[in-house]
Structure formats: structure tokens, C-alpha cells
Design an enzyme around this catalytic site. Sequence first.
Site, PDB file in Angstrom:
ATOM      1  N   CYS A  42      76.409  -8.791  -3.269  1.00  0.00           N
ATOM      2  CA  CYS A  42      75.190  -9.556  -3.513  1.00  0.00           C
ATOM      3  C   CYS A  42      75.124  -9.976  -4.982  1.00  0.00           C
ATOM      4  CB  CYS A  42      73.956  -8.723  -3.154  1.00  0.00           C
ATOM      5  SG  CYS A  42      72.398  -9.656  -3.298  1.00  0.00           S
ATOM      6  N   ASP A  44      72.628  -9.909  -6.745  1.00  0.00           N
ATOM      7  CA  ASP A  44      71.612  -9.077  -7.400  1.00  0.00           C
ATOM      8  C   ASP A  44      72.149  -8.476  -8.708  1.00  0.00           C
ATOM      9  OD1 ASP A  44      69.954  -6.687  -8.018  1.00  0.00           O
ATOM     10  OD2 ASP A  44      68.947  -7.238  -6.150  1.00  0.00           O
ATOM     11  N   ARG A  46      71.473  -5.981 -10.226  1.00  0.00           N
ATOM     12  CA  ARG A  46      71.533  -4.519 -10.295  1.00  0.00           C
ATOM     13  C   ARG A  46      72.769  -3.943  -9.599  1.00  0.00           C
ATOM     14  NH1 ARG A  46      65.690  -4.074  -7.662  1.00  0.00           N
ATOM     15  NH2 ARG A  46      66.745  -5.707  -6.441  1.00  0.00           N
ATOM     16  N   HIS A  98      73.283  -3.818  -0.435  1.00  0.00           N
ATOM     17  CA  HIS A  98      72.495  -2.799  -1.139  1.00  0.00           C
ATOM     18  C   HIS A  98      71.122  -2.679  -0.507  1.00  0.00           C
ATOM     19  CE1 HIS A  98      69.928  -5.678  -3.524  1.00  0.00           C
ATOM     20  NE2 HIS A  98      70.916  -6.483  -3.196  1.00  0.00           N
ATOM     21  N   CYS A 101      67.529  -5.178  -0.790  1.00  0.00           N
ATOM     22  CA  CYS A 101      68.034  -6.547  -1.006  1.00  0.00           C
ATOM     23  C   CYS A 101      66.924  -7.563  -0.722  1.00  0.00           C
ATOM     24  CB  CYS A 101      69.236  -6.825  -0.115  1.00  0.00           C
ATOM     25  SG  CYS A 101      69.976  -8.455  -0.408  1.00  0.00           S
TER      26      CYS A 101
HETATM   27 CO    CO Z   1      70.687  -8.426  -2.559  1.00  0.00          CO
END
Ligand code: CO
Length: 223
Positions: A42, A44, A46, A98, A101
Site C-alpha cells: 500500500c 500508506d 506508515r 495493513h 487501510c
Molecule cells: Co492502505
Amino acid sequence: MRYLPELFAANARWSDDMRAADPDFFAGLAALQSPAYLWIGCSDSRVPANQITGLRPGEVFVHRNVANLMVHTDLNCLSVMHYAIDVLKVQHIIVCGHYGCGGVRAALEGPALGLIDNWLRHIQDARDRHRDFLNALPDDATRWRAMCEINVIEQVRNVARTTLVADAWKRGQALVLHGWIYGLQDGRLHDLQTALKSGPELDLVIDQAVQAVQSRYLNVQET
Ligand code: CO
């Protein structure tokens, strides 16, 4: 330096540190990359592939998009896979989702964000395939968590169904597909038991992985 000087300063420090530890580090990497892993994760911020796996530059080839999807018409992801499999000859493809998400949550909540809803439609197709299981869960938070796992497994299925992976297996190239999920809360990776080494085992492995998720969530609910 007018813009973002702090990032260039940090980069200079990092470069110096790396060379202090290994003077030939960058020269070696500049000449050749031979990563053993392709990471499909992803976007993302993080969930950075290298840091959470302790891998150094040169050790993992990375593709990231919103909600770690492998969409069959996505020329970008297919091109990354093609290069990773046919040229770099990676031995493992890891689809890593994750918990928490935002893309998965948006897909569960329905269209609201605009253009990205079209991308998230692919997660909704996976959601619809598992509608009975998801509807049996007690609340939206649990559904979100379970869907983050189911989405990873469905994307492993998609990766396995590409001509790229099928052809690699047909010619005897060693290539294992994995589905993992990462916890934002504790920084830990979990294997969703989708390790796939050949086409014929695809349906069985994916079905077993889905059943493992289902029994884990439904058993928790009963206790
Ligand atoms: Co995500």
C-alpha cells in the site's frame, strides 16, 4: 537549496553514514541490483517496505499503490512485475496489506471520494465475493480488519493469475507468492498463509487461506 533543505541535509548524513560503514556500498549498487523480492504494498506512508523488513537498498523491488491492488489491466503494476520476474528474476513476490487501510475502509463505506472510488471498486468486487462472511461479523471495525486480510489474499490470487507468473512457473522458474499483513499498532508482519509455488495449487491454497481468516474471525465471535 531553496526547498526542503532538511531532507537534503538528512540525505547527506545518510549517504555519509552508509559510506562510513561500507565504502563500496553505493558503487556496488550502481553496478548491479539483484533483489530477491518484489514487494506489492500500500502507498500508506506508515508501511515502508524496506524499513519494516530490515532490507537495505538493492534488496527489494517495490511497487506501491492505494490498498496494494493487483489489477489485471494496470500496465504500471504489470510492467513492474514483468521486470521483476523476467529480468531481475526475483524469487518471491510479497503482497503486503495493513490493518487500518484507508483504501479498504473507503471501499467498505461506498463511493464518496471521487476519482479514487473507481480504483477502490476492485476491493468492492472482492468484498462482494465474501459478502456472507463479512455480513456475519459483529461490527464495521471487525469487518474492516477482516477485509484488509481478505483483500491481500484476493490480490495474491490476482498476481498468480497473471500470464507473467503463469509463464514463469511453466518454464520452471522458482517463484513463490506470499500474502502478508502489517499491524500499524505494533509494527509486526503476519503471514496469511498464501505461499504459492505453482499454478495447480492456486485454488486450494487461496481457499485454505480464506477459510483460515473466516474461522479465526467467526471463532472469536463465538467465544
Ligand atoms: Co492502505
